[in-house]
Scaffold this active site. Sequence first.
Site, PDB file in Angstrom:
ATOM      1  N   ARG A 157     -11.650 -12.561   8.740  1.00  0.00           N
ATOM      2  CA  ARG A 157     -11.313 -11.309   8.382  1.00  0.00           C
ATOM      3  C   ARG A 157     -12.223 -10.726   7.382  1.00  0.00           C
ATOM      4  O   ARG A 157     -12.814 -11.319   6.470  1.00  0.00           O
ATOM      5  CB  ARG A 157      -9.884 -11.032   7.779  1.00  0.00           C
ATOM      6  CG  ARG A 157      -8.628 -11.584   8.819  1.00  0.00           C
ATOM      7  CD  ARG A 157      -7.392 -11.836   8.153  1.00  0.00           C
ATOM      8  NE  ARG A 157      -6.293 -11.686   8.981  1.00  0.00           N
ATOM      9  CZ  ARG A 157      -5.908 -12.747   9.810  1.00  0.00           C
ATOM     10  NH1 ARG A 157      -6.857 -13.851   9.619  1.00  0.00           N
ATOM     11  NH2 ARG A 157      -5.125 -12.713  10.432  1.00  0.00           N
ATOM     12  N   HIS A 185      -9.247 -10.374   2.906  1.00  0.00           N
ATOM     13  CA  HIS A 185      -8.020 -11.280   3.249  1.00  0.00           C
ATOM     14  C   HIS A 185      -8.261 -12.354   4.241  1.00  0.00           C
ATOM     15  O   HIS A 185      -7.619 -12.717   4.991  1.00  0.00           O
ATOM     16  CB  HIS A 185      -6.818 -10.320   3.878  1.00  0.00           C
ATOM     17  CG  HIS A 185      -6.487  -9.249   3.010  1.00  0.00           C
ATOM     18  ND1 HIS A 185      -5.350  -9.503   2.007  1.00  0.00           N
ATOM     19  CD2 HIS A 185      -6.873  -8.129   2.538  1.00  0.00           C
ATOM     20  CE1 HIS A 185      -5.070  -8.434   1.252  1.00  0.00           C
ATOM     21  NE2 HIS A 185      -6.117  -7.547   1.777  1.00  0.00           N
ATOM     22  N   ASN A 233       0.909  -5.939  -0.585  1.00  0.00           N
ATOM     23  CA  ASN A 233      -0.037  -6.594  -1.463  1.00  0.00           C
ATOM     24  C   ASN A 233       1.109  -7.176  -2.457  1.00  0.00           C
ATOM     25  O   ASN A 233       2.202  -6.614  -2.550  1.00  0.00           O
ATOM     26  CB  ASN A 233      -1.177  -6.039  -2.189  1.00  0.00           C
ATOM     27  CG  ASN A 233      -2.374  -6.019  -1.344  1.00  0.00           C
ATOM     28  OD1 ASN A 233      -2.472  -6.767  -0.461  1.00  0.00           O
ATOM     29  ND2 ASN A 233      -3.237  -4.923  -1.768  1.00  0.00           N
ATOM     30  N   ARG A 252      -6.372   3.613   6.739  1.00  0.00           N
ATOM     31  CA  ARG A 252      -5.986   2.207   7.084  1.00  0.00           C
ATOM     32  C   ARG A 252      -5.438   2.353   8.603  1.00  0.00           C
ATOM     33  O   ARG A 252      -5.564   1.435   9.447  1.00  0.00           O
ATOM     34  CB  ARG A 252      -4.821   1.485   6.129  1.00  0.00           C
ATOM     35  CG  ARG A 252      -4.905   1.406   4.719  1.00  0.00           C
ATOM     36  CD  ARG A 252      -3.818   0.692   3.727  1.00  0.00           C
ATOM     37  NE  ARG A 252      -3.561  -0.565   4.205  1.00  0.00           N
ATOM     38  CZ  ARG A 252      -2.652  -1.243   3.942  1.00  0.00           C
ATOM     39  NH1 ARG A 252      -1.663  -0.572   3.287  1.00  0.00           N
ATOM     40  NH2 ARG A 252      -2.379  -2.244   4.336  1.00  0.00           N
ATOM     41  N   TYR A 280      -7.277  -0.868  11.009  1.00  0.00           N
ATOM     42  CA  TYR A 280      -6.623  -2.015  11.341  1.00  0.00           C
ATOM     43  C   TYR A 280      -6.667  -2.376  12.832  1.00  0.00           C
ATOM     44  O   TYR A 280      -7.132  -3.575  13.160  1.00  0.00           O
ATOM     45  CB  TYR A 280      -5.146  -2.239  10.891  1.00  0.00           C
ATOM     46  CG  TYR A 280      -5.043  -2.453   9.334  1.00  0.00           C
ATOM     47  CD1 TYR A 280      -5.119  -1.485   8.461  1.00  0.00           C
ATOM     48  CD2 TYR A 280      -4.802  -3.680   8.916  1.00  0.00           C
ATOM     49  CE1 TYR A 280      -5.259  -1.588   7.109  1.00  0.00           C
ATOM     50  CE2 TYR A 280      -4.774  -4.008   7.570  1.00  0.00           C
ATOM     51  CZ  TYR A 280      -4.926  -2.869   6.639  1.00  0.00           C
ATOM     52  OH  TYR A 280      -4.809  -2.955   5.432  1.00  0.00           O
ATOM     53  N   ARG A 296     -12.109  -8.716  15.988  1.00  0.00           N
ATOM     54  CA  ARG A 296     -11.997 -10.172  15.404  1.00  0.00           C
ATOM     55  C   ARG A 296     -11.429 -10.932  16.507  1.00  0.00           C
ATOM     56  O   ARG A 296     -11.833 -12.131  16.555  1.00  0.00           O
ATOM     57  CB  ARG A 296     -10.950 -10.051  14.222  1.00  0.00           C
ATOM     58  CG  ARG A 296     -10.812 -11.024  13.398  1.00  0.00           C
ATOM     59  CD  ARG A 296     -10.050 -10.648  11.987  1.00  0.00           C
ATOM     60  NE  ARG A 296      -8.677 -10.522  12.405  1.00  0.00           N
ATOM     61  CZ  ARG A 296      -7.603 -11.335  12.743  1.00  0.00           C
ATOM     62  NH1 ARG A 296      -8.017 -12.660  12.742  1.00  0.00           N
ATOM     63  NH2 ARG A 296      -6.380 -11.051  13.060  1.00  0.00           N
TER      64      ARG A 296
HETATM   65 FE1  HDD Z   1      -6.314  -3.826   4.149  1.00  0.00          FE
HETATM   66  C1  HDD Z   1      -6.266  -6.629   5.991  1.00  0.00           C
HETATM   67  C2  HDD Z   1      -3.515  -4.953   2.623  1.00  0.00           C
HETATM   68  C3  HDD Z   1      -6.071  -1.146   2.181  1.00  0.00           C
HETATM   69  C4  HDD Z   1      -8.548  -2.271   5.957  1.00  0.00           C
HETATM   70  N1  HDD Z   1      -5.150  -5.406   4.301  1.00  0.00           N
HETATM   71  C5  HDD Z   1      -5.513  -6.471   5.065  1.00  0.00           C
HETATM   72  C6  HDD Z   1      -4.393  -7.621   4.929  1.00  0.00           C
HETATM   73  C7  HDD Z   1      -3.654  -7.144   3.936  1.00  0.00           C
HETATM   74  C8  HDD Z   1      -3.815  -5.851   3.485  1.00  0.00           C
HETATM   75  C9  HDD Z   1      -2.148  -8.037   3.349  1.00  0.00           C
HETATM   76  C10 HDD Z   1      -4.114  -8.955   5.446  1.00  0.00           C
HETATM   77  C11 HDD Z   1      -3.506  -8.804   6.708  1.00  0.00           C
HETATM   78  C12 HDD Z   1      -3.334 -10.329   7.177  1.00  0.00           C
HETATM   79  O1  HDD Z   1      -2.939 -11.388   6.478  1.00  0.00           O
HETATM   80  O2  HDD Z   1      -3.945 -10.586   8.404  1.00  0.00           O
HETATM   81  N2  HDD Z   1      -5.159  -3.239   2.695  1.00  0.00           N
HETATM   82  C13 HDD Z   1      -3.671  -3.898   2.203  1.00  0.00           C
HETATM   83  C14 HDD Z   1      -3.162  -2.859   1.217  1.00  0.00           C
HETATM   84  C15 HDD Z   1      -3.845  -1.819   0.799  1.00  0.00           C
HETATM   85  C16 HDD Z   1      -5.033  -1.748   1.747  1.00  0.00           C
HETATM   86  C17 HDD Z   1      -1.791  -3.321   0.459  1.00  0.00           C
HETATM   87  C18 HDD Z   1      -3.673  -0.666   0.081  1.00  0.00           C
HETATM   88  C19 HDD Z   1      -2.507  -0.087  -0.271  1.00  0.00           C
HETATM   89  N3  HDD Z   1      -6.958  -2.134   4.041  1.00  0.00           N
HETATM   90  C20 HDD Z   1      -6.814  -0.825   3.028  1.00  0.00           C
HETATM   91  C21 HDD Z   1      -7.890   0.037   3.201  1.00  0.00           C
HETATM   92  C22 HDD Z   1      -8.534  -0.275   4.477  1.00  0.00           C
HETATM   93  C23 HDD Z   1      -8.089  -1.621   4.856  1.00  0.00           C
HETATM   94  C24 HDD Z   1      -8.048   1.317   2.604  1.00  0.00           C
HETATM   95  C25 HDD Z   1      -9.503   0.380   5.429  1.00  0.00           C
HETATM   96  C26 HDD Z   1      -9.806   1.582   5.216  1.00  0.00           C
HETATM   97  N4  HDD Z   1      -7.431  -4.311   5.499  1.00  0.00           N
HETATM   98  C27 HDD Z   1      -8.234  -3.757   6.166  1.00  0.00           C
HETATM   99  C28 HDD Z   1      -8.905  -4.417   7.459  1.00  0.00           C
HETATM  100  C29 HDD Z   1      -8.285  -5.799   7.412  1.00  0.00           C
HETATM  101  C30 HDD Z   1      -7.246  -5.541   6.305  1.00  0.00           C
HETATM  102  C31 HDD Z   1     -10.336  -4.380   7.299  1.00  0.00           C
HETATM  103  C32 HDD Z   1      -9.179  -6.938   7.323  1.00  0.00           C
HETATM  104  C33 HDD Z   1      -8.530  -8.015   8.295  1.00  0.00           C
HETATM  105  C34 HDD Z   1      -7.481  -7.196   9.000  1.00  0.00           C
HETATM  106  O3  HDD Z   1      -7.165  -5.905   8.689  1.00  0.00           O
HETATM  107  O4  HDD Z   1      -6.612  -7.625   9.860  1.00  0.00           O
HETATM  108  O5  HDD Z   1      -8.720  -3.637   8.586  1.00  0.00           O
END
Ligand code: HDD
Length: 700
Positions: free
Chosen positions: A77, A80, A153, A363, A367, A374
């Site tokens: 990822r 995370h 989170n 978001r 995702y 991935r």
């Molecule tokens: Fe995110 C993963 C939580 C903002 C883009 N995010 C990811 C995961 C968590 C969060 C818990 C791990 C999920 C797992 O266990 O597979 N993210 C948050 C929270 C945010 C947040 C609480 C703000 C309130 N995230 C955020 C933004 C973006 C992303 C603004 C993009 C614009 N997040 C991602 C991602 C991930 C991710 C790149 C990386 C791996 C995945 O999604 O599955 O899409």
Amino acid sequence: MTKTPKAPKAMATHVGAGGETHQTAGEGTPAMTTQQGLAVSDDQNTLRAGARGPALMEDFHFREKIFHFDHERIPERVVHARGYGAHGYFELTDSLADVCKADLFGKVGERTPAFVRFSTVAGNKGSADVVRDVRGFAVKLYTSQGNWDLVGNNIPVFFIQDAIKFPDFVHAAKQAPDRDFPQAQTAHDNFWDFVSLSPEATHMVCWAMSDRAIPRSFRFMEGFGVHTFRLINAQGKSTYVKFHWKPKLGLQSVVWNEALKINGADPDFHRRDLWQAIKTGNFPEWELGVQLFDDAFADSFDFDILDPTKLIPEELVPVRRVGRLVLDRMPDNFFAETEQVAFCTQNVIPGIDFTNDPLLQGRNFSYLDTQTKRLGGPNFTHIPINAPKCPFANFQQDGHMAMHNPKGRANYEPNSWSQPAGGPRETPAGYTSYPEEESGPKLRQRSETFADHYSQARQFYISQTPVEQTHMRDAFVFELSKVETPAIRARMVSHLLHVDTELAQGVATGLGLSPLPAPAPAARPVVEGLEPSPALSILKNGPDSFAGRKLGIVVSNGVNADLLSALIAATEAVDGTVELIAPTVAGITDSAGNEVVAQQKINGGPSVLYDAVALLPTVEGANLLRHEATMRDFIADAFAHAKFIAHNDAAEILLAAAGLHPRARDAGVIALERADDATAFIQTCAALRLWSRESQVHAV
Ligand code: HDD
């Protein structure tokens, strides 16, 4: 204490020509086959031209095995990457039917299967668990109406207000691209450069510098949905909601020096904790809480409810507890479940809807996109951990690894084929979006209502106990001391001047920064008079017992059997656990002649792995261990980390060796000679730490 594992049953073996062991299939042992089902006769020698000759291309078994191995990894990822998950269920305890039409919130007692993945944010997949970082708290609920993912989170606010800033923020937080370090930490120039140039990050940075970012375990931390969402009831009425997960065992964190050492002693500290708790039937549990409010509250609130850098204090809108989340089963296979689970914020169900929070909106794009990359294609939803547990049907087809292939002629609609050939149809019961009216010019502009970046940071700081405030100050000093560019350090202090002048001064002093910089320009003045919110402090929300915590007991041959079993019984009586640490892992013989297995050899079981410790050596054992440096570290660290230490008379030798002469001790170093006193010691340990000691053990 664990029992010695049984040796596996013997199976038929023979030794090959080169001395290698071959174990053969027989009754109860399946035959090994290739992916094609062909039984394998030799899995240890490639097909060769002669015993010392070259390998043959013809060796399809070798080629298949190596090919598969070469393809084992998938991209980690992008954030995370390091995470750990478990299965469980959500059970409704208070109906929300008045405000939400989702089935899972309708009937009290109804259980919905769940999968939860906890994670750190910045570190790579192989990084350590107890780094200073935000923890992900992602919950997938397999409801009867489809999957709902609440991807939150352990901190209720975020660093940035608009998703377009996310790549910059993540780039700055992770390793620098030229050197690929530092790993899994924010103590470096790029991170502090970015956040000090982004005043909106100030509130979240304060949380990240608090002990929230070094939790003792996943079981002792809160979770938050962060954004304001909408609940929709059967009449179509919308109610705003913030989601909270409240741990049953109360909040607990470690101290920073302890975290540094845990990462060396056990980089899997949080994983192991969750594994051990679930495998021993101590199922972690959280209550789901909701803060519900309407437009009138939203309009009266000092801040914009769409701004993800703001929270709503629980004292203003109380948290209504409506259900419990219980984790009761570890995955059978880490990769299949925890690695392949794909959370998507856009996975909602009827009754749950989005707001215009610009971070949430972004978001919802990110995702789905990231999972496709991935997991290699659009069919990641077919992987069992991601597939809904309710019926599902549509005309999406083909693609890599398609597993759900519809039967029959129709793969489009509308169509005039009769059932079952005609396939699925739309339904009025399907998802409809809340019909919020929108208008306005197309523009790139941050709302002015998002412009106050300091008031809630101040509220967070003044809500902490003095001990927690000191930890925050020390964390800022530690991190900024790793920043090599003085101007960045000063810029950060210029923001802290708006949060709290004492904090800013303390950080500046810790950095040797003089004179103080001018306060950063503020788009809006700080709101005066915000009340402290006790809900924001960890120490005000700690446990009332030693439940779920671990006691480490140092033992040696001849240990007082009565005292040892009384201490173990007292710990287990409150649902705590015990580990024995001995000169060797083979264990010891107690004073009653019983052989007792140890879980750790002294150099593998430092006190940082325990919530409290007891020293019960014999005089002979103490005279041996006092020459062991790791034994002295064990005691010195337990003391420095403000832990409760019980000790018998013989342990005086060890305490003295560690520099803890009677005059240097305090109320947290407790003499324990009689079995009858064991329960009282464990009750004392409910406080977890003797915080008053901290000021005695730190000088800079
Ligand atoms: Fe995110 C993963 C939580 C903002 C883009 N995010 C990811 C995961 C968590 C969060 C818990 C791990 C999920 C797992 O266990 O597979 N993210 C948050 C929270 C945010 C947040 C609480 C703000 C309130 N995230 C955020 C933004 C973006 C992303 C603004 C993009 C614009 N997040 C991602 C991602 C991930 C991710 C790149 C990386 C791996 C995945 O999604 O599955 O899409």
